[in-house]
Design an enzyme around this catalytic site. Structure first.
Site, mmCIF file in Angstrom:
data_model
loop_
_atom_site.group_PDB
_atom_site.id
_atom_site.type_symbol
_atom_site.label_atom_id
_atom_site.label_comp_id
_atom_site.label_asym_id
_atom_site.label_seq_id
_atom_site.Cartn_x
_atom_site.Cartn_y
_atom_site.Cartn_z
ATOM 1 N N LYS A 102 0.836 -1.191 0.000
ATOM 2 C CA LYS A 102 0.000 0.000 0.000
ATOM 3 C C LYS A 102 0.877 1.250 0.000
ATOM 4 O O LYS A 102 2.010 1.216 0.492
ATOM 5 C CB LYS A 102 -0.877 0.032 1.255
ATOM 6 C CG LYS A 102 -1.885 -1.077 1.398
ATOM 7 C CD LYS A 102 -2.640 -0.914 2.713
ATOM 8 C CE LYS A 102 -3.618 -2.054 2.933
ATOM 9 N NZ LYS A 102 -4.751 -1.972 1.998
ATOM 10 N N ARG A 176 -9.933 -11.672 1.942
ATOM 11 C CA ARG A 176 -10.790 -12.720 1.380
ATOM 12 C C ARG A 176 -10.124 -14.094 1.434
ATOM 13 O O ARG A 176 -10.809 -15.118 1.498
ATOM 14 C CB ARG A 176 -11.199 -12.360 -0.042
ATOM 15 C CG ARG A 176 -10.072 -12.359 -1.048
ATOM 16 C CD ARG A 176 -10.397 -11.593 -2.307
ATOM 17 N NE ARG A 176 -10.551 -10.171 -2.031
ATOM 18 C CZ ARG A 176 -10.835 -9.275 -2.986
ATOM 19 N NH1 ARG A 176 -10.972 -9.652 -4.245
ATOM 20 N NH2 ARG A 176 -10.981 -8.005 -2.676
#
Length: 321
Positions: A102, A176
């Site tokens: 990020k 996920r």
């Protein structure tokens, strides 16, 4: 008062910085909440997680020196019923993005990436304290997604508890992957007859809905109706997203059963990825990325909002027969 306290518990957990709210500390907080409210908590360490075959969860966790914890909770308020509501919370105590790193500005609030975990712990606390005549289980796969020499890579093919192989094309789509094994655990080990997961999953949810609505992806009209009904007394706005086979095309892989990132339509495809691991149980996914944290709204001046605690509590309450 009980529900308000549960929301405060969730907010307190989520607001703690990641050097404090580690996977081990989150597990301790769940144990304390269970002892206070009256629900059962089991915490599984690394060797036990390995024995369970939770390969996807462990791939995300292995970049960090802090060991993962699997937190399993249960409240059996209606032993005469075989119906079990399974709650699953994303438990990323910190998310750097891994090798799909990020930007630094995107990391500042990543201690809140366990907002889903906080929500299910809070909901379990309220459900148990109110002694609802309902069976509810919850599971959190708690870990950190850290860039290191041990971390998993884009391009890796990894396994999962369900036996489904996953092509990793983005290590920042890690939540996920942990949820895949957590949802499988809820279905196979906790015998949940319907499953709701809550997760700070995608930036796409924030882009589409801001902090006003929680988007919902579900394969069950009945479960969606339960969430929509519960949203009114909860005071939490929800919006159902479409599920379509055409959208799943982006998750197809040439070298594995499924990819972990489907490109555009990320809120929907992120949910559809998780649904593949739900073992055919009626399932719904709450993407709370935009609603779990605020710089100021009607409920909260700053920080964690405790979103989904009220919603999940009212789903459980409404299922009491």
């Amino acid at each position: 008062i009980v529900l308000g306290n549960a929301v405060c518990l969730t907010s307190a957990l989520v607001n703690e910085p990641s050097n404090v709210m580690t996977p081990a500390q989150l597990a301790t907080e769940a144990l304390l909440a269970g002892a206070d409210s009256g629900f059962k908590v089991n915490v599984y360490d690394l060797p036990e997680i390995e024995k369970l075959g939770m390969k996807a969860f462990l791939e995300v966790a292995r970049g960090s020196d802090r060991e993962p914890k699997l937190i399993a909770m249960s409240y059996m308020g209606d032993p005469d019923s075989e119906e079990i509501l399974g709650l699953v919370g994303k438990g990323l105590c910190y998310d750097s993005g891994g090798y799909s790193l990020k930007p630094s500005s995107g990391m500042e609030t990543m201690h809140t990436d366990m907002g889903g975990a906080g929500a299910v712990i809070g909901a379990m606390s309220a459900i148990a304290k109110m002694k609802l005549k309902v069976n509810v289980t919850a599971v959190v796969a708690a870990c950190e997604n850290i860039l290191s020499a041990h971390a998993y890579h884009p391009g890796d093919v990894i396994g999962s508890m369900a036996g489904i192989t996953i092509e990793v094309n983005n290590t920042d789509a890690e939540g996920r992957i942990t949820l895949a094994d957590a949802v499988t655990y809820a279905a196979v080990k906790q015998n949940a007859t319907r499953i709701i997961d809550a997760a700070t999953l995608t930036g796409a949810a924030v882009a589409a809905f801001g902090s006003s609505f929680t988007p919902v992806v579900s394969d069950s009209d009945e479960l969606w109706a339960a969430l929509e009904k519960a949203s009114v007394p909860a005071g939490e706005k929800v919006w159902r997203m479409p599920m379509d086979d055409e959208l799943f095309e982006g998750l197809k892989s040439d070298i594995a059963d499924v990819k972990n990132n489907g490109g555009r339509g990320g809120t929907i495809t992120g949910g559809m990825f998780i649904q593949k691991f739900a073992q055919g149980r009626p399932w719904a996914h709450l993407d709370i990325a935009g609603t779990s944290y605020t710089k100021g709204n009607d409920f909260c001046q700053f920080g964690a909002t405790g979103v989904a605690v009220r919603l999940l509590y009212h789903v459980a309450k409404d299922s009491v027969k």
